[in-house]
Design an enzyme around this catalytic site. Structure first.
Site, short mmCIF file in Angstrom:
data_model
loop_
_atom_site.label_atom_id
_atom_site.label_comp_id
_atom_site.label_asym_id
_atom_site.label_seq_id
_atom_site.Cartn_x
_atom_site.Cartn_y
_atom_site.Cartn_z
N HIS A 1 -3.91 10.28 1.90
CA HIS A 1 -3.48 9.89 3.23
C HIS A 1 -3.00 11.14 3.97
O HIS A 1 -1.85 11.25 4.35
CB HIS A 1 -2.39 8.81 3.18
CG HIS A 1 -2.21 8.05 4.44
ND1 HIS A 1 -2.01 6.68 4.46
CD2 HIS A 1 -2.20 8.44 5.74
CE1 HIS A 1 -1.88 6.28 5.72
NE2 HIS A 1 -1.97 7.34 6.51
N ASN B 1 -8.36 -0.74 9.16
CA ASN B 1 -7.13 -0.34 9.87
C ASN B 1 -7.40 -0.49 11.36
O ASN B 1 -8.28 0.18 11.90
CB ASN B 1 -6.78 1.12 9.59
CG ASN B 1 -6.31 1.36 8.17
OD1 ASN B 1 -6.38 0.49 7.32
ND2 ASN B 1 -5.83 2.57 7.91
N TYR C 1 -5.67 -1.28 15.41
CA TYR C 1 -4.53 -1.43 16.31
C TYR C 1 -4.93 -1.96 17.67
O TYR C 1 -4.19 -2.69 18.30
CB TYR C 1 -3.80 -0.09 16.44
CG TYR C 1 -3.16 0.35 15.16
CD1 TYR C 1 -1.85 -0.02 14.85
CD2 TYR C 1 -3.86 1.09 14.21
CE1 TYR C 1 -1.26 0.35 13.65
CE2 TYR C 1 -3.29 1.45 13.01
CZ TYR C 1 -1.99 1.08 12.73
OH TYR C 1 -1.41 1.42 11.52
N GLU D 1 -8.41 6.41 6.59
CA GLU D 1 -8.91 6.84 7.90
C GLU D 1 -9.54 8.23 7.89
O GLU D 1 -9.04 9.17 8.53
CB GLU D 1 -7.77 6.78 8.92
CG GLU D 1 -7.22 5.39 9.10
CD GLU D 1 -6.16 5.26 10.18
OE1 GLU D 1 -5.88 4.12 10.59
OE2 GLU D 1 -5.60 6.30 10.61
N ARG E 1 0.86 -1.19 0.00
CA ARG E 1 0.00 0.00 0.00
C ARG E 1 0.89 1.23 0.00
O ARG E 1 1.75 1.39 0.87
CB ARG E 1 -0.84 0.05 1.28
CG ARG E 1 -2.23 -0.49 1.20
CD ARG E 1 -3.01 -0.08 2.46
NE ARG E 1 -3.39 1.32 2.40
CZ ARG E 1 -3.75 2.05 3.47
NH1 ARG E 1 -3.75 1.52 4.67
NH2 ARG E 1 -4.09 3.31 3.31
N GLU F 1 -4.29 -1.93 7.54
CA GLU F 1 -3.23 -1.53 8.49
C GLU F 1 -3.39 -2.31 9.77
O GLU F 1 -4.50 -2.48 10.28
CB GLU F 1 -3.30 -0.04 8.85
CG GLU F 1 -2.68 0.92 7.88
CD GLU F 1 -2.66 2.35 8.43
OE1 GLU F 1 -2.58 2.53 9.66
OE2 GLU F 1 -2.75 3.27 7.61
#
Length: 452
Positions: free
Chosen positions: A121, A293, A295, A166, A77, A353
């Site tokens: 981005h 994405n 985390y 995002e 990406r 991500e």
């Protein structure tokens, strides 16, 4: 846990962002971005760091892409810098900027790395911020025109596109909380920005699909976290549902179904933003895939002082955390994948991500033995496998990130890479996590033996 085998053709890649790696911030006709301006503003970035040079990918992309190939990655990406291609965001096109991305894509294809390209981005041309930024709905049309230029120029080579990375983060953190560029503090403008972005998303999806080069797949990479209530009370549970709708669905429901989720305690988005006749028809442009994405998870409680969502976020306590302070909670990934799979059946999913910040550097032997990152990645990827076993159509995993880079407001203080970057010498050292990920990418087999 038994070993997990991923199917042939599963994508193993890394993800990156133009401003975080490229450098060359004012070279070859590139215009100023909001991150150029923000990082050059005193007090905004830790230690006064900037992305002026970053990983110098602008000059070192050939070597970095060769290293990706050496590690066996079959996808990557990347994102495009809007001001590198259109210096003031509209009007004249900078041919040198387009040629730079052509070279990157050609190099990837020559090394059998599939390019997955993100249009935006976070590096908005500063000239468009000066004209009002994302709260100005005119930006939707400018973004559509930019998407059309890029699709015509690169679409013969690039077949997989992400419109945004995002959108929740760059609107809310940029226009409400002010910790990201452009650093504004206006909740009303932030919500206006979300609507402009949703308009832009619908327009850009159509621009990509209507270009002379027909893409195979168009999606967006959404920031997501499963939302858990702090307590079992009805108040906390309903607060968690509202936060899920705002954080996870605010840009997904509009593009897929042409409506905003009901996330406010009182009233709707229509009470806060001018939504014109025909807007939601423009916004709706169902995606070919959904990018996640992720985390960690979110923990929330009801907040009677918040008259919008009625939510306050609660930090996890007592558990394992990364150097960024984010809770390590691997099951968040399978939970979110299965949630999306259930709510949007039949739509392919990519983990666009996932990764972790740990500051391990070279030891006396010159090697970077980052076992905490190996453990993190292994456990999260195992959750991808578990979700697939339960029926989720997950087709790829993009690790954040390849080289350590400029981590936004944190500057160079947080290291997410599987390749160590010395920002003074630009020397690259593949970390132990990079060698581990290479073995996984080549074999597609995850031998679950967590290293804690």
């Amino acid at each position: 846990m038994a070993p997990i085998s991923f199917p042939k053709g599963f994508l193993w890649g890394t993800a990156s962002a133009s401003y975080q790696i490229e450098g060359g911030w004012d070279q070859d006709g590139k215009g100023e971005s909001i991150w150029d301006r923000f990082s050059h503003t005193a007090g905004k970035i830790k230690h006064g760091d900037t992305g002026d040079v970053a990983c110098d990918f602008y000059h070192r992309h050939t070597d970095d892409i060769a290293l990706m190939a050496d590690l066996g990655l079959n996808a990557a990406r990347i994102s495009l810098s809007w001001p590198r291609i259109m210096p003031v965001g509209k009007g004249p096109v900078n041919q040198k900027g387009l040629d730079f991305y052509r070279r990157i894509v050609d190099e990837m294809l020559a090394r059998n790395i599939q390019p997955w390209v993100t249009l935006y981005h976070w590096d908005l041309p500063q000239a468009l911020e000066d004209a009002g930024g994302w709260p100005n709905r005119d930006l939707a049309e400018y973004f559509r025109d930019y998407a059309a230029v890029v699709a015509d120029a690169l679409g013969d080579r690039v077949k997989h596109w992400m419109v945004f990375n995002e959108p929740w983060i760059f609107t809310i953190l940029g226009y409400h909380l002010g910790v990201h560029a452009p650093g504004r503090h206006d909740l009303g403008d932030a919500i206006k920005a979300t609507h402009t972005v949703n308009l832009a998303q619908g327009m850009a999806v159509r621009a990509l699909r209507e270009s002379k080069n027909h893409p195979e797949a168009v999606g967006t990479a959404f920031s997501m976290s499963p939302v858990h209530p702090e307590a079992g009370s009805l108040e906390d549970r309903t607060a968690a549902e509202r936060w899920h709708r705002f954080f996870n669905l605010w840009f997904l429901e509009p593009v897929m179904r042409g409506k905003y989720p009901q996330a406010y305690l009182d009233g709707t988005v229509e009470d806060r933003v001018e939504i014109r006749a025909g807007d939601m028809e423009i916004v709706k442009a169902p995606l070919d895939f959904i990018g996640i994405n992720l985390y960690t998870r979110a923990i929330v409680a009801h907040d009677s002082h918040d008259h919008n969502m009625g939510v306050k976020q609660i930090g996890a306590s007592g558990g394992e955390v990364t150097d960024f302070g984010w809770e390590v909670y691997p099951q968040a990934l399978s939970e979110m994948i299965l949630h999306v799979h259930k709510d949007y059946p039949g739509i392919p999913i990519y983990v666009t991500e996932n990764g972790c910040s740990y500051g391990d550097g070279p030891g006396a032997d010159g090697k970077v033995n980052d076992q905490r990152r190996v453990s993190f990645i292994r456990r999260y990827i195992a959750e991808v496998g578990q979700a697939m076993k339960q029926g989720a159509d997950v087709r790829g995993y993009f690790l954040w990130t390849f080289t350590d880079n400029f981590e936004w407001s944190q500057g160079f203080q947080q290291r997410f890479g599987i390749v160590h970057c010395d920002f003074k010498t630009q020397e690259r050292i593949v970390k132990e996590s990079g060698h581990w990920y290479s073995r996984l990418a080549r074999s597609g087999a995850l031998d679950f033996d967590p290293v804690i």
